[in-house]
Design a protein around this motif. Structure first.
Motif, PDB file in Angstrom:
ATOM      1  N   VAL A 198       0.836  -1.205   0.000  1.00 54.68           N
ATOM      2  CA  VAL A 198       0.000   0.000   0.000  1.00 54.68           C
ATOM      3  C   VAL A 198       0.871   1.256   0.000  1.00 54.68           C
ATOM      4  CG1 VAL A 198      -1.677   1.325   1.340  1.00 54.68           C
ATOM      5  CG2 VAL A 198      -1.956  -1.144   1.092  1.00 54.68           C
ATOM      6  N   ALA A 199       1.989   1.192   0.723  1.00 51.22           N
ATOM      7  CA  ALA A 199       2.915   2.331   0.784  1.00 51.22           C
ATOM      8  C   ALA A 199       3.889   2.348  -0.390  1.00 51.22           C
ATOM      9  CB  ALA A 199       3.698   2.287   2.092  1.00 51.22           C
ATOM     10  N   HIS A 200       3.785   1.343  -1.271  1.00 44.84           N
ATOM     11  CA  HIS A 200       4.684   1.201  -2.425  1.00 44.84           C
ATOM     12  C   HIS A 200       6.141   1.079  -1.995  1.00 44.84           C
ATOM     13  CE1 HIS A 200       1.415   1.829  -5.193  1.00 44.84           C
ATOM     14  NE2 HIS A 200       1.120   2.988  -4.645  1.00 44.84           N
ATOM     15  N   THR A 201       6.353   0.319  -0.921  1.00 41.33           N
ATOM     16  CA  THR A 201       7.720   0.092  -0.438  1.00 41.33           C
ATOM     17  C   THR A 201       8.036  -1.397  -0.322  1.00 41.33           C
ATOM     18  OG1 THR A 201       6.964   0.229   1.874  1.00 41.33           O
ATOM     19  CG2 THR A 201       7.774   2.266   0.858  1.00 41.33           C
ATOM     20  N   ASP A 202       7.233  -2.244  -0.946  1.00 39.85           N
ATOM     21  CA  ASP A 202       7.477  -3.679  -0.825  1.00 39.85           C
ATOM     22  C   ASP A 202       8.493  -4.134  -1.873  1.00 39.85           C
ATOM     23  OD1 ASP A 202       5.861  -3.438  -3.063  1.00 39.85           O
ATOM     24  OD2 ASP A 202       4.957  -5.410  -2.762  1.00 39.85           O
ATOM     25  N   ILE A 203       8.816  -5.417  -1.837  1.00 37.98           N
ATOM     26  CA  ILE A 203       9.866  -5.937  -2.703  1.00 37.98           C
ATOM     27  C   ILE A 203       9.477  -5.867  -4.179  1.00 37.98           C
ATOM     28  CG2 ILE A 203      10.943  -7.428  -0.990  1.00 37.98           C
ATOM     29  CD1 ILE A 203       9.230  -9.712  -1.922  1.00 37.98           C
ATOM     30  N   ALA A 204       8.184  -6.012  -4.480  1.00 42.65           N
ATOM     31  CA  ALA A 204       7.748  -5.953  -5.877  1.00 42.65           C
ATOM     32  C   ALA A 204       7.922  -4.548  -6.443  1.00 42.65           C
ATOM     33  CB  ALA A 204       6.290  -6.395  -5.990  1.00 42.65           C
ATOM     34  N   ASP A 205       7.527  -3.537  -5.658  1.00 41.43           N
ATOM     35  CA  ASP A 205       7.692  -2.158  -6.119  1.00 41.43           C
ATOM     36  C   ASP A 205       9.164  -1.786  -6.226  1.00 41.43           C
ATOM     37  OD1 ASP A 205       5.207  -0.679  -6.669  1.00 41.43           O
ATOM     38  OD2 ASP A 205       4.663  -1.263  -4.640  1.00 41.43           O
ATOM     39  N   TYR A 206       9.975  -2.304  -5.301  1.00 38.32           N
ATOM     40  CA  TYR A 206      11.408  -2.004  -5.361  1.00 38.32           C
ATOM     41  C   TYR A 206      12.041  -2.629  -6.602  1.00 38.32           C
ATOM     42  CZ  TYR A 206      16.297  -1.581  -4.022  1.00 38.32           C
ATOM     43  OH  TYR A 206      17.635  -1.282  -4.017  1.00 38.32           O
ATOM     44  N   ALA A 207      11.643  -3.869  -6.902  1.00 44.04           N
ATOM     45  CA  ALA A 207      12.159  -4.526  -8.101  1.00 44.04           C
ATOM     46  C   ALA A 207      11.706  -3.778  -9.358  1.00 44.04           C
ATOM     47  CB  ALA A 207      11.691  -5.975  -8.145  1.00 44.04           C
ATOM     48  N   TYR A 208      10.456  -3.326  -9.360  1.00 38.87           N
ATOM     49  CA  TYR A 208       9.940  -2.565 -10.502  1.00 38.87           C
ATOM     50  C   TYR A 208      10.671  -1.225 -10.627  1.00 38.87           C
ATOM     51  CZ  TYR A 208       6.530  -0.545 -13.735  1.00 38.87           C
ATOM     52  OH  TYR A 208       5.927   0.037 -14.830  1.00 38.87           O
ATOM     53  N   PHE A 209      10.946  -0.596  -9.474  1.00 35.93           N
ATOM     54  CA  PHE A 209      11.695   0.664  -9.469  1.00 35.93           C
ATOM     55  C   PHE A 209      13.095   0.465 -10.052  1.00 35.93           C
ATOM     56  CE2 PHE A 209      14.948   3.058  -7.108  1.00 35.93           C
ATOM     57  CZ  PHE A 209      14.655   4.344  -7.527  1.00 35.93           C
ATOM     58  N   GLN A 210      13.766  -0.608  -9.648  1.00 32.66           N
ATOM     59  CA  GLN A 210      15.099  -0.887 -10.179  1.00 32.66           C
ATOM     60  C   GLN A 210      15.059  -1.094 -11.689  1.00 32.66           C
ATOM     61  OE1 GLN A 210      16.264  -4.227  -7.582  1.00 32.66           O
ATOM     62  NE2 GLN A 210      17.921  -2.937  -6.829  1.00 32.66           N
ATOM     63  N   GLN A 211      14.028  -1.787 -12.149  1.00 30.45           N
ATOM     64  CA  GLN A 211      13.887  -2.028 -13.584  1.00 30.45           C
ATOM     65  C   GLN A 211      13.680  -0.723 -14.345  1.00 30.45           C
ATOM     66  OE1 GLN A 211      10.445  -4.345 -14.560  1.00 30.45           O
ATOM     67  NE2 GLN A 211      10.957  -4.519 -16.714  1.00 30.45           N
ATOM     68  N   GLN A 212      12.806   0.136 -13.819  1.00 26.47           N
ATOM     69  CA  GLN A 212      12.512   1.393 -14.496  1.00 26.47           C
ATOM     70  C   GLN A 212      13.706   2.348 -14.481  1.00 26.47           C
ATOM     71  OE1 GLN A 212       9.577   2.006 -16.250  1.00 26.47           O
ATOM     72  NE2 GLN A 212       9.452  -0.187 -15.843  1.00 26.47           N
ATOM     73  N   THR A 213      14.415   2.406 -13.359  1.00 26.30           N
ATOM     74  CA  THR A 213      15.581   3.292 -13.290  1.00 26.30           C
ATOM     75  C   THR A 213      16.708   2.791 -14.189  1.00 26.30           C
ATOM     76  OG1 THR A 213      16.297   2.116 -11.281  1.00 26.30           O
ATOM     77  CG2 THR A 213      15.101   4.194 -10.994  1.00 26.30           C
ATOM     78  N   ALA A 214      16.827   1.464 -14.324  1.00 24.23           N
ATOM     79  CA  ALA A 214      17.844   0.920 -15.228  1.00 24.23           C
ATOM     80  C   ALA A 214      17.532   1.310 -16.674  1.00 24.23           C
ATOM     81  CB  ALA A 214      17.914  -0.597 -15.088  1.00 24.23           C
ATOM     82  N   LEU A 215      16.257   1.259 -17.040  1.00 28.05           N
ATOM     83  CA  LEU A 215      15.860   1.665 -18.390  1.00 28.05           C
ATOM     84  C   LEU A 215      16.101   3.152 -18.609  1.00 28.05           C
ATOM     85  CD1 LEU A 215      12.514  -0.327 -18.796  1.00 28.05           C
ATOM     86  CD2 LEU A 215      14.692  -0.776 -19.943  1.00 28.05           C
ATOM     87  N   PHE A 216      15.798   3.958 -17.576  1.00 27.14           N
ATOM     88  CA  PHE A 216      16.016   5.396 -17.709  1.00 27.14           C
ATOM     89  C   PHE A 216      17.510   5.715 -17.797  1.00 27.14           C
ATOM     90  CE2 PHE A 216      16.869   9.542 -15.742  1.00 27.14           C
ATOM     91  CZ  PHE A 216      16.173  10.356 -16.623  1.00 27.14           C
ATOM     92  N   ARG A 217      18.303   5.018 -17.005  1.00 26.65           N
ATOM     93  CA  ARG A 217      19.754   5.235 -17.049  1.00 26.65           C
ATOM     94  C   ARG A 217      20.299   4.918 -18.442  1.00 26.65           C
ATOM     95  NH1 ARG A 217      24.493   2.182 -15.843  1.00 26.65           N
ATOM     96  NH2 ARG A 217      26.155   3.486 -14.957  1.00 26.65           N
ATOM     97  N   LYS A 218      19.787   3.848 -19.033  1.00 29.87           N
ATOM     98  CA  LYS A 218      20.209   3.489 -20.385  1.00 29.87           C
ATOM     99  C   LYS A 218      19.804   4.570 -21.385  1.00 29.87           C
ATOM    100  CE  LYS A 218      19.891  -0.289 -23.736  1.00 29.87           C
ATOM    101  NZ  LYS A 218      19.297  -1.632 -24.012  1.00 29.87           N
ATOM    102  N   HIS A 219      18.595   5.091 -21.226  1.00 31.05           N
ATOM    103  CA  HIS A 219      18.115   6.167 -22.099  1.00 31.05           C
ATOM    104  C   HIS A 219      18.944   7.429 -21.906  1.00 31.05           C
ATOM    105  CE1 HIS A 219      14.533   8.905 -23.402  1.00 31.05           C
ATOM    106  NE2 HIS A 219      15.436   8.792 -24.341  1.00 31.05           N
ATOM    107  N   TRP A 220      19.271   7.739 -20.649  1.00 33.59           N
ATOM    108  CA  TRP A 220      20.053   8.932 -20.329  1.00 33.59           C
ATOM    109  C   TRP A 220      21.457   8.840 -20.937  1.00 33.59           C
ATOM    110  CZ3 TRP A 220      19.156  13.595 -18.100  1.00 33.59           C
ATOM    111  CH2 TRP A 220      20.246  14.316 -17.634  1.00 33.59           C
ATOM    112  N   LYS A 221      22.086   7.677 -20.791  1.00 32.56           N
ATOM    113  CA  LYS A 221      23.422   7.503 -21.358  1.00 32.56           C
ATOM    114  C   LYS A 221      23.383   7.620 -22.877  1.00 32.56           C
ATOM    115  CE  LYS A 221      24.741   3.573 -19.693  1.00 32.56           C
ATOM    116  NZ  LYS A 221      25.648   2.423 -19.416  1.00 32.56           N
ATOM    117  N   SER A 222      22.395   7.012 -23.486  1.00 32.59           N
ATOM    118  CA  SER A 222      22.281   7.073 -24.938  1.00 32.59           C
ATOM    119  C   SER A 222      22.127   8.517 -25.410  1.00 32.59           C
ATOM    120  CB  SER A 222      21.086   6.231 -25.396  1.00 32.59           C
ATOM    121  OG  SER A 222      20.931   6.304 -26.789  1.00 32.59           O
ATOM    122  N   PHE A 223      21.365   9.292 -24.657  1.00 30.35           N
ATOM    123  CA  PHE A 223      21.156  10.700 -25.019  1.00 30.35           C
ATOM    124  C   PHE A 223      22.464  11.483 -24.938  1.00 30.35           C
ATOM    125  CE2 PHE A 223      20.309  15.087 -23.768  1.00 30.35           C
ATOM    126  CZ  PHE A 223      19.443  15.503 -24.765  1.00 30.35           C
TER     127      PHE A 223
END
Length: 200
Positions: free
Chosen positions: A126-151
């Motif tokens: 409910v607080a978006h702090t569980d392991i599923a949200d953290y794993a999803y956060f890591q996935q999204q930030t990894a994609l953004f980091r890749k996009h940022w580097k490419s830019f």
């Protein structure tokens, strides 16, 4: 009945906590830091052309007439160096991530028989702090980091000047949460209600 609830709410969570506690957490952290230093030193000692070749294997689009410029004003070798270190450390970290993923899967499988852990997981969800949200956060930030580097690489390796107007096209990170969390919350709440009323 009291003994059953004591087992479910006290004994069973304690057993799970004991079995999944990582006594070697500090050791793993020290090992990772030591491995990173070794990787940095080993990569630094590689011939400059080998480092650049490794980079251009990953990013062939940036192999141009200045690809192997290693003069003092050029930072191509440093950019390639940090990219290569990052790639090597990602392979090393994947081993720990795989072990952690197995632990998470076992914990999720225990929810049905471990209402205390399940309740805590739902509150975290409910607080978006569980392991599923953290794993999803890591996935999204990894994609953004890749996009940022490419830019940024498109400017750096093409010797393109970054002007004031280019700020408008900078990649923007938009936080998001696990899209399956709401469904899991409803399922978990229904299960706990049935358990509390004695229908499960």
């Amino acid at each position: 009945m009291l003994c059953t609830w004591m087992f479910l709410l006290i004994v069973l969570p304690a057993l799970f906590n004991f079995s999944f506690s990582r006594a070697d957490t500090d050791e793993n952290t020290a090992t990772y830091a030591s491995r990173q230093r070794e990787t940095e030193w080993e990569t630094w000692d590689l011939p400059q052309k080998q480092v650049l070749d490794s980079f251009y294997t990953l990013y062939p689009i940036y192999r141009n007439s200045h690809a192997y410029d290693t003069s003092a004003p050029s930072t191509r070798r440093m950019m390639a160096y940090y990219e290569l270190v990052s790639q090597r450390m990602q392979r090393f970290a994947a081993q720990t991530a795989a072990s952690r993923a197995q632990d998470i899967q076992l914990i999720r499988q225990s929810y049905r028989y471990n209402p205390a852990i399940y309740t805590q997981s739902l509150l975290n969800s409910v607080a978006h702090t569980d392991i599923a949200d953290y794993a999803y956060f890591q996935q999204q930030t990894a994609l953004f980091r890749k996009h940022w580097k490419s830019f940024l690489y498109s400017y750096h390796f093409n010797d393109k000047k970054f002007g004031a107007d280019d700020y408008r096209s900078l990649p923007v990170y938009h936080p998001s949460y696990d899209p399956d969390s709401r469904q899991q919350q409803i399922k978990g709440i229904c299960y706990l209600l049935l358990l509390a009323t004695g229908y499960y």
